[in-house]
Design an enzyme around this catalytic site. Sequence first.
Site, PDB file in Angstrom:
ATOM      1  N   SER A 149      -9.437   1.976   3.165  1.00  0.00           N
ATOM      2  CA  SER A 149      -8.609   2.676   2.209  1.00  0.00           C
ATOM      3  C   SER A 149      -7.586   1.797   1.494  1.00  0.00           C
ATOM      4  CB  SER A 149      -7.871   3.815   2.922  1.00  0.00           C
ATOM      5  OG  SER A 149      -7.032   3.274   3.944  1.00  0.00           O
TER       6      SER A 149
ATOM      7  N   SER B  15      -9.488  -0.292   7.432  1.00  0.00           N
ATOM      8  CA  SER B  15      -8.979  -0.256   6.055  1.00  0.00           C
ATOM      9  C   SER B  15      -8.302  -1.513   5.538  1.00  0.00           C
ATOM     10  CB  SER B  15      -8.026   0.911   5.878  1.00  0.00           C
ATOM     11  OG  SER B  15      -8.766   2.088   5.720  1.00  0.00           O
TER      12      SER B  15
ATOM     13  N   LYS C 108       0.850  -1.195   0.000  1.00  0.00           N
ATOM     14  CA  LYS C 108       0.000   0.000   0.000  1.00  0.00           C
ATOM     15  C   LYS C 108       0.885   1.244   0.000  1.00  0.00           C
ATOM     16  CE  LYS C 108      -3.763   2.102   2.705  1.00  0.00           C
ATOM     17  NZ  LYS C 108      -4.562   1.978   3.936  1.00  0.00           N
TER      18      LYS C 108
HETATM   19  N1  GLN Z   1     -12.809   4.542   6.883  1.00  0.00           N
HETATM   20  C1  GLN Z   1     -12.047   5.000   8.009  1.00  0.00           C
HETATM   21  C2  GLN Z   1     -11.603   6.423   7.793  1.00  0.00           C
HETATM   22  O1  GLN Z   1     -11.948   6.966   6.811  1.00  0.00           O
HETATM   23  C3  GLN Z   1     -10.873   4.100   8.261  1.00  0.00           C
HETATM   24  C4  GLN Z   1      -9.744   4.282   7.320  1.00  0.00           C
HETATM   25  C5  GLN Z   1      -8.545   3.484   7.678  1.00  0.00           C
HETATM   26  O2  GLN Z   1      -8.637   2.455   8.369  1.00  0.00           O
HETATM   27  N2  GLN Z   1      -7.408   3.944   7.228  1.00  0.00           N
HETATM   28  O3  GLN Z   1     -10.938   7.002   8.567  1.00  0.00           O
END
Ligand code: GLN
Length: 494
Positions: free
Chosen positions: A159, A183, A84
């Site tokens: 994400s 994420s 990532k």
């Molecule tokens: N969807 C959550 C956010 O927008 C988690 C994102 C993540 O785990 N990086 O913060």
Amino acid sequence: MNEVLLLTAAQMQAGLRRGEYSSQELTRACLEQIERLEDRLHAFITLAPEMALEQARRADELLTAWRRQGGELPPLLGIPLAVKDVLAVRGLPCTAGSRILEGFVPPYNATAVERVLQAGAVVLGKTNTDEFAMGSSTENSAFGVTHNPWNLERVPGGSSGGSAAAVAGRMAPFALGTDTGGSVRQPAAFCGLTGLKPTYGRISRYGLFAYASSLDTVGVLAHTAEDAALLYGVMQGEDVRDATSLRAPVEAVDLSAPPDFERLRLGVVKEYRQHDIQPEIAAALEKVVRQFQEMGATVQEVSLPSTRHAVPVYYLIAPAEASANLARYDGIRYGPRQPADTLPDLYRRTRGRLFGREVKRRIMLGTFALSAGYQEAYYGKAQRVRQMMQQDFARAFEQVDVLLAPVAPTTAFPIGAHRGDPLSMYLEDIFTLPANLTGVPAISFPAGFDQSGLPVGLQLLGGPRQEALLLQLVHAFQQVTAWHNRTPPLVLEE
Ligand code: GLN
């Protein structure tokens, strides 16, 4: 498609050692698959074919020498992997999905990356992500949207959506992701994969471009618990470069010993059952409860009364920490700079132009929550509710060994479904946020398909440092189910 891409990483490991194919052949097969599908999936931000083939060539040399002389081989030797784009890989651009880092090439490896490289893995490239990992769909990337291999009109989740699409699209057998609020687990669920978020501090955050430091966790996206264990196994453990990394001894994950189901106490969360979820997910949950029962587990309902606070608490704490972490992107230290006559103007223009909407929204929210006079009312209160949640979880894990829960209220939603309505997107995170707020490990795994052919994921949560138990349970489940073996039709078509 080259059939070798349908193998798991563990099978590739065995095949490489038996000499059925070389690491260079494997790596080329992945690169060809990327070339074939990348137009449609857009899983990657940066590809590194030359670096990958060079690493593969070195792996093949080691394998040849090993066949002559024997000895120990590094566990991931010659196996391709995607990373990532929020984790530093020396010599490759790291954008965190943001224009503000465009062109920045870190001169060092994140510890997680360093450890997989030491273990012999081959890095194919950097995968797409919501900007600074802020999002649940990979629609917030400055470099375009990633598509779900199961249905190109759907999001892959986020994400870590690029990593999930790459693995589900068989471009890489497994990938690194990060999980701040879901994420790793949610994209794994949306793409039919197994996703492990370890205990907070279990894998070093050094070289992970920080979003919310008290929540950020490096995790793994794979097809099977066996592959997740392989990758997690080499990354876990203390790191002097991360003050929050756990001092606890590293625990080997032994999947050969089946878990003792007769003594397993499985909890189902009352408040999650009452939540509005897609019927197929609710049905899958009940079915898996019965399967665990048949395997010998005792099932009981537990209550986590603080569940309803998870979204507001997370969306105060995460933006507050993000607003501090993202202050470093000022046009001076990294990436491009917008010209201006005064320093404040330079900051304003650079940040105004190069941060995306969602990032700016969160910086504003977080700055407000931390500002003088409001800090106690918002950030301070959120931290106290977070402690309540931790107590709820501690009580739950006195009654049961693991909790079974949905990962998200729905399967992969259509691209654009939450456009212009950030709150509705935040509400999607209700089931994943608690593990981050309390720091416990959780693993999502494939448990069915919905009527339109999209994967259904569920998760198991364990007490602190119970990764091995979670991996053993999902491994045992995957010995008697086949959900994790399905491949998106797009991947199989000629
Ligand atoms: N969807 C959550 C956010 O927008 C988690 C994102 C993540 O785990 N990086 O913060």
